[in-house]
Design an enzyme around this catalytic site. Structure first.
Site, PDB file in Angstrom:
ATOM      1  N   ARG A 101       0.819  -1.221   0.000  1.00 15.84           N
ATOM      2  CA  ARG A 101       0.000   0.000   0.000  1.00 15.84           C
ATOM      3  C   ARG A 101       0.852   1.271   0.000  1.00 15.84           C
ATOM      4  O   ARG A 101       0.526   2.269   0.635  1.00 15.84           O
ATOM      5  CB  ARG A 101      -0.958   0.039   1.197  1.00 15.84           C
ATOM      6  CG  ARG A 101      -1.951  -1.069   1.240  1.00 15.84           C
ATOM      7  CD  ARG A 101      -2.899  -1.035   0.039  1.00 15.84           C
ATOM      8  NE  ARG A 101      -3.721  -2.214   0.077  1.00 15.84           N
ATOM      9  CZ  ARG A 101      -3.325  -3.400  -0.384  1.00 15.84           C
ATOM     10  NH1 ARG A 101      -2.162  -3.529  -0.980  1.00 15.84           N
ATOM     11  NH2 ARG A 101      -4.100  -4.443  -0.292  1.00 15.84           N
ATOM     12  N   SER A 138     -10.552  -0.578   3.353  1.00 12.73           N
ATOM     13  CA  SER A 138      -9.862  -0.780   4.633  1.00 12.73           C
ATOM     14  C   SER A 138      -9.349   0.551   5.177  1.00 12.73           C
ATOM     15  O   SER A 138      -8.702   1.305   4.459  1.00 12.73           O
ATOM     16  CB  SER A 138      -8.676  -1.724   4.456  1.00 12.73           C
ATOM     17  OG  SER A 138      -9.157  -3.007   4.158  1.00 12.73           O
ATOM     18  N   GLU A 147      -4.565   3.372   6.309  1.00 13.23           N
ATOM     19  CA  GLU A 147      -4.391   3.082   4.881  1.00 13.23           C
ATOM     20  C   GLU A 147      -5.045   4.211   4.073  1.00 13.23           C
ATOM     21  O   GLU A 147      -4.537   4.606   3.030  1.00 13.23           O
ATOM     22  CB  GLU A 147      -5.048   1.735   4.534  1.00 13.23           C
ATOM     23  CG  GLU A 147      -4.987   1.441   3.045  1.00 13.23           C
ATOM     24  CD  GLU A 147      -5.336   0.004   2.683  1.00 13.23           C
ATOM     25  OE1 GLU A 147      -5.049  -0.913   3.466  1.00 13.23           O
ATOM     26  OE2 GLU A 147      -5.898  -0.183   1.594  1.00 13.23           O
TER      27      GLU A 147
HETATM   28  C1  LIG Z   1     -15.250  -1.300  -1.185  1.00 14.06           C
HETATM   29  C2  LIG Z   1     -13.795  -0.965  -1.336  1.00 14.06           C
HETATM   30  C3  LIG Z   1     -12.871  -1.985  -1.462  1.00 14.06           C
HETATM   31  C4  LIG Z   1     -11.509  -1.689  -1.598  1.00 14.06           C
HETATM   32  N1  LIG Z   1     -10.625  -2.714  -1.721  1.00 14.06           N
HETATM   33  C5  LIG Z   1      -9.310  -2.447  -1.882  1.00 14.06           C
HETATM   34  C6  LIG Z   1      -8.365  -3.506  -2.031  1.00 14.06           C
HETATM   35  O1  LIG Z   1      -8.699  -4.676  -2.016  1.00 14.06           O
HETATM   36  N2  LIG Z   1      -7.063  -3.175  -2.201  1.00 14.06           N
HETATM   37  C7  LIG Z   1      -6.641  -1.882  -2.233  1.00 14.06           C
HETATM   38  O2  LIG Z   1      -5.444  -1.649  -2.418  1.00 14.06           O
HETATM   39  N3  LIG Z   1      -7.504  -0.866  -2.076  1.00 14.06           N
HETATM   40  C8  LIG Z   1      -8.826  -1.109  -1.904  1.00 14.06           C
HETATM   41  N4  LIG Z   1      -9.711  -0.080  -1.744  1.00 14.06           N
HETATM   42  C9  LIG Z   1      -9.220   1.301  -1.659  1.00 14.06           C
HETATM   43  C10 LIG Z   1      -9.198   2.066  -2.992  1.00 14.06           C
HETATM   44  O3  LIG Z   1     -10.204   1.619  -3.864  1.00 14.06           O
HETATM   45  C11 LIG Z   1      -7.852   1.966  -3.688  1.00 14.06           C
HETATM   46  O4  LIG Z   1      -6.833   2.429  -2.843  1.00 14.06           O
HETATM   47  C12 LIG Z   1      -7.819   2.777  -4.991  1.00 14.06           C
HETATM   48  O5  LIG Z   1      -6.654   2.470  -5.675  1.00 14.06           O
HETATM   49  C13 LIG Z   1      -7.879   4.288  -4.766  1.00 14.06           C
HETATM   50  O6  LIG Z   1      -7.980   4.901  -6.028  1.00 14.06           O
HETATM   51  P1  LIG Z   1      -8.832   6.229  -6.241  1.00 14.06           P
HETATM   52  O7  LIG Z   1      -8.779   6.566  -7.672  1.00 14.06           O
HETATM   53  O8  LIG Z   1     -10.183   6.068  -5.655  1.00 14.06           O
HETATM   54  O9  LIG Z   1      -7.985   7.260  -5.399  1.00 14.06           O
HETATM   55  P2  LIG Z   1      -8.526   8.428  -4.447  1.00 14.06           P
HETATM   56  O10 LIG Z   1      -9.222   7.813  -3.288  1.00 14.06           O
HETATM   57  O11 LIG Z   1      -9.274   9.418  -5.233  1.00 14.06           O
HETATM   58  O12 LIG Z   1      -7.158   9.051  -3.961  1.00 14.06           O
HETATM   59  C14 LIG Z   1      -6.308   8.321  -3.116  1.00 14.06           C
HETATM   60  C15 LIG Z   1      -4.922   8.950  -3.162  1.00 14.06           C
HETATM   61  O13 LIG Z   1      -4.407   8.776  -4.475  1.00 14.06           O
HETATM   62  C16 LIG Z   1      -4.068  10.040  -5.023  1.00 14.06           C
HETATM   63  N5  LIG Z   1      -4.329  10.019  -6.463  1.00 14.06           N
HETATM   64  C17 LIG Z   1      -5.446   9.650  -7.122  1.00 14.06           C
HETATM   65  N6  LIG Z   1      -5.255   9.768  -8.446  1.00 14.06           N
HETATM   66  C18 LIG Z   1      -4.007  10.243  -8.618  1.00 14.06           C
HETATM   67  C19 LIG Z   1      -3.214  10.596  -9.741  1.00 14.06           C
HETATM   68  N7  LIG Z   1      -3.669  10.503 -10.991  1.00 14.06           N
HETATM   69  N8  LIG Z   1      -1.956  11.047  -9.524  1.00 14.06           N
HETATM   70  C20 LIG Z   1      -1.470  11.174  -8.268  1.00 14.06           C
HETATM   71  N9  LIG Z   1      -2.159  10.876  -7.171  1.00 14.06           N
HETATM   72  C21 LIG Z   1      -3.414  10.405  -7.348  1.00 14.06           C
HETATM   73  C22 LIG Z   1      -4.931  11.050  -4.310  1.00 14.06           C
HETATM   74  O14 LIG Z   1      -4.351  12.336  -4.381  1.00 14.06           O
HETATM   75  C23 LIG Z   1      -4.944  10.460  -2.911  1.00 14.06           C
HETATM   76  O15 LIG Z   1      -3.783  10.817  -2.224  1.00 14.06           O
HETATM   77  C24 LIG Z   1     -11.080  -0.345  -1.605  1.00 14.06           C
HETATM   78  C25 LIG Z   1     -12.025   0.688  -1.478  1.00 14.06           C
HETATM   79  C26 LIG Z   1     -13.369   0.384  -1.350  1.00 14.06           C
HETATM   80  C27 LIG Z   1     -14.353   1.513  -1.226  1.00 14.06           C
END
Ligand SMILES: Cc1cc2nc3c(=O)[nH]c(=O)nc-3n(C[C@H](O)[C@H](O)[C@H](O)COP(=O)(O)OP(=O)(O)OC[C@H]3O[C@@H](n4cnc5c(N)ncnc54)[C@H](O)[C@@H]3O)c2cc1C
Length: 301
Positions: A178, A226, A296
């Site tokens: 992560r 998480s 996380e």
């Molecule tokens: C139901 C559920 C299940 C999940 N299961 C998992 C799992 O199994 N494994 C896991 O790893 N995660 C899981 N997650 C967490 C999440 O989905 C992941 O971490 C995902 O990769 C976050 O991506 P996002 O686009 O939503 O980022 P955001 O939540 O929008 O942003 C998260 C971070 O990433 C940064 N960011 C986003 N896009 C960019 C970009 N283009 N450039 C630079 N920084 C950026 C943001 O600035 C922020 O700091 C889960 C979430 C939910 C709601």
């Protein structure tokens, strides 16, 4: 008269909203307004936006799908930028036994996965059920016990906050649990290598993973996945559960009855409620096991 930020963005045809509630863009459905919520559709618009931010000394936050975030209830002063348009494009270049995928940072992981299933390629299955964008997933090396996004990465096109763009090869990036050395940069696009398989085989694997998630996670609720990282080989969910915290409620949020490492919002919760619940969980786990849980999710103030 000096042009305002709004006028500059409008002149460049960049979509911007003022005082836009961020709760609309987070899976937890929590978050106060952004002073400027901006959607950039091309690399030029991205560069121009970064330029305006720099000129005006405005802070920039890149928002993906908002699925790993706890956004404060107060106004976010600055630009919240989302990568849309060209950044949501993906190209699959097939060859005999593999496929090179070029995906914009704004591509949603389920789209990437669905396309690879339909084309019969294996590699993205560990991303099944993760509601993020390519950019958000790369930054924290999203995935789980079945694998992570970094497994398929060839290179990543990144920018710094001045708008300087370069391509980083996988060997120049450190990916961990992560975490990655990409933090602090802006992802624009990535190239992946996935392997020829069969649609049935890949679909079977993905269906199995999704079934497992549905059995263990509160699917269909407002949550951010998480909340805490697993400390070492221990499960954060198990530690929280063993403290008897499942179902614990503060304001409009509670520890999920189904998965103790998830906090769910009943629709009326605030970031303040979540912060209080997080403190309570951390204190109880520290007291009982002497372990300090690490977040996380990312906190946005
Ligand atoms: C139901 C559920 C299940 C999940 N299961 C998992 C799992 O199994 N494994 C896991 O790893 N995660 C899981 N997650 C967490 C999440 O989905 C992941 O971490 C995902 O990769 C976050 O991506 P996002 O686009 O939503 O980022 P955001 O939540 O929008 O942003 C998260 C971070 O990433 C940064 N960011 C986003 N896009 C960019 C970009 N283009 N450039 C630079 N920084 C950026 C943001 O600035 C922020 O700091 C889960 C979430 C939910 C709601």
């Amino acid at each position: 008269m000096k042009e305002t930020i709004g006028q500059k963005l409008q002149k460049l045809n960049i979509k911007a909203k003022f005082q836009e509630p961020l709760s609309k863009y987070t899976t937890l459905r929590i978050g106060g307004p952004a002073e400027y919520y901006i959607e950039v559709r091309t690399v030029d618009q991205f560069r121009e936006t970064m330029e305006i931010a720099k000129e005006n000394n405005v802070s920039v936050f890149i928002l993906g799908w908002g699925s790993n975030l706890l956004v404060a209830d107060e106004v976010f002063e600055g630009f919240v930028v989302r990568l849309k348009g060209d950044f949501e494009k993906m190209v699959f270049e097939d060859s005999v036994d593999e496929c090179i995928v070029t995906a914009g940072a704004g591509v949603r992981l389920p789209f990437l996965l669905n396309r690879s299933i339909n084309d019969g390629y294996s590699g993205f299955e560990p991303l099944a059920g993760i509601p993020g964008t390519v950019g958000g997933a790369l930054v924290i090396n999203a995935g789980g016990k079945w694998g992570t996004i970094s497994d398929c990465v060839i290179d990543v096109k990144v920018s710094d906050f001045s708008g300087d763009i370069k391509v980083l090869r996988k060997k120049d990036i450190t990916f961990g649990y992560r975490t990655s050395s990409l933090e602090g940069l802006i992802m624009l696009e990535a190239k992946f290598r996935i392997n020829k398989s069969s649609k049935d085989k890949v679909l079977k694997k993905v269906t199995g993973y999704l079934k497992k998630r549905a059995e263990t996670q509160p699917i269909g609720t407002y949550n951010a996945g998480s909340i805490f990282k697993n400390p070492g080989k221990k499960s954060a969910a198990k530690l929280i559960d063993e403290c008897g915290l499942k179902g614990l409620k503060i304001g409009g949020v509670q520890v999920s009855e189904k998965h103790a490492n998830f906090i769910v919002n009943n629709g009326k919760g605030t970031a303040d409620d979540v912060h209080k619940l997080i403190s309570e969980i951390k204190n109880k786990v520290k007291e009982k096991f002497g372990i300090s849980l690490e977040l996380e999710i990312k906190l946005i103030k």
